[in-house]
Design a protein around this motif. Structure first.
Motif, mmCIF file in Angstrom:
data_model
loop_
_atom_site.group_PDB
_atom_site.id
_atom_site.type_symbol
_atom_site.label_atom_id
_atom_site.label_comp_id
_atom_site.label_asym_id
_atom_site.label_seq_id
_atom_site.Cartn_x
_atom_site.Cartn_y
_atom_site.Cartn_z
ATOM 1 N N CYS A 125 6.318 -3.464 0.827
ATOM 2 C CA CYS A 125 6.779 -2.334 0.018
ATOM 3 C C CYS A 125 6.185 -2.484 -1.370
ATOM 4 N N VAL A 126 5.522 -1.445 -1.848
ATOM 5 C CA VAL A 126 4.936 -1.468 -3.188
ATOM 6 C C VAL A 126 5.375 -0.239 -3.966
ATOM 7 N N MET A 127 5.548 -0.424 -5.248
ATOM 8 C CA MET A 127 5.889 0.721 -6.095
ATOM 9 C C MET A 127 4.700 1.660 -6.205
ATOM 10 N N LEU A 128 3.510 1.092 -6.365
ATOM 11 C CA LEU A 128 2.300 1.897 -6.532
ATOM 12 C C LEU A 128 1.228 1.456 -5.549
ATOM 13 N N ASP A 129 0.572 2.433 -4.958
ATOM 14 C CA ASP A 129 -0.540 2.160 -4.049
ATOM 15 C C ASP A 129 -1.783 2.820 -4.618
ATOM 16 N N LYS A 130 -2.837 2.037 -4.715
ATOM 17 C CA LYS A 130 -4.118 2.508 -5.241
ATOM 18 C C LYS A 130 -5.173 2.326 -4.144
ATOM 19 N N PRO A 131 -5.159 3.176 -3.105
ATOM 20 C CA PRO A 131 -5.993 2.929 -1.923
ATOM 21 C C PRO A 131 -7.496 2.949 -2.164
ATOM 22 N N GLU A 132 -7.958 3.673 -3.165
ATOM 23 C CA GLU A 132 -9.412 3.724 -3.370
ATOM 24 C C GLU A 132 -9.976 2.401 -3.876
ATOM 25 N N PRO A 148 -4.450 7.398 -8.270
ATOM 26 C CA PRO A 148 -5.903 7.170 -8.336
ATOM 27 C C PRO A 148 -6.193 5.874 -9.086
ATOM 28 N N ASP A 149 -7.440 5.592 -9.293
ATOM 29 C CA ASP A 149 -7.871 4.334 -9.893
ATOM 30 C C ASP A 149 -7.687 4.345 -11.410
#
Length: 174
Positions: A125-132, A148-149
């Motif tokens: 579980c993460v508060m923020l996901d930055k998939p790029e 976004p990044d």
């Protein structure tokens, strides 16, 4: 960074609502079970504290300290486990909580490490996901917000040793 303005990405109220929603989903998914929440220090301590207050199933807290950023704005790519969990998690349901997943290297290393301790299940579980920015195939199971990044701070996320105490998430702008 003190000369730059702050652009608020997620307000305190938006964060509170999203954490509440995550807690509700976790309650459904772990109904009738006991959960071990592993908070990755230092960044996740505020998020983890807020999240576990929204979880109604029995929760045991564990903490790990990892390092991959130092004082920079990007992960070094080298993940070090500074402090490991203390209790046995064999046969237990484990939820690893972190502030942000960008490269995915930290979460991947932690999950690989914890799997060796034979939990019955392990999710992230993460508060923020930055998939790029992802450098691995890992995807978090629970996500507060996808971004976004941007380099972001606040709500546990730091720049150097500062800004963890800010109750919202922001980015610096010129």
């Amino acid at each position: 960074m003190t000369n730059k303005q702050r652009k608020i990405l997620f307000s305190t109220d938006e964060i509170k609502e999203r954490v509440r929603e995550l807690g509700q989903q976790i309650n459904k998914d772990y109904e009738g079970k006991k959960l071990v929440v592993v908070s990755l220090l230092r960044g996740s301590f505020i998020f983890a504290a807020d999240l576990v207050r929204e979880i109604e199933v029995p929760v045991q807290m564990e903490f790990m300290t990892t390092a991959s950023y130092g004082y920079g704005e990007e992960s070094s790519g080298q993940v070090n486990i500074i402090n490991d969990i203390k209790d046995d998690i064999a046969g237990r349901d484990v939820l690893v909580v972190d502030d942000i997943m960008d490269s995915g290297l930290t979460m991947e290393k932690i999950i690989e490490h914890l799997k060796k301790k034979n939990p019955s299940s392990i999710k992230s579980c993460v508060m923020l996901d930055k998939p790029e920015r992802r450098r691995t195939e890992i995807t978090p199971d629970y996500v507060g917000f996808t971004i976004p990044d941007y380099f972001i701070v606040g709500y546990g996320l730091n720049y150097g040793d500062y800004y963890r105490n800010v109750p919202y998430i922001f980015s610096f702008i010129d």
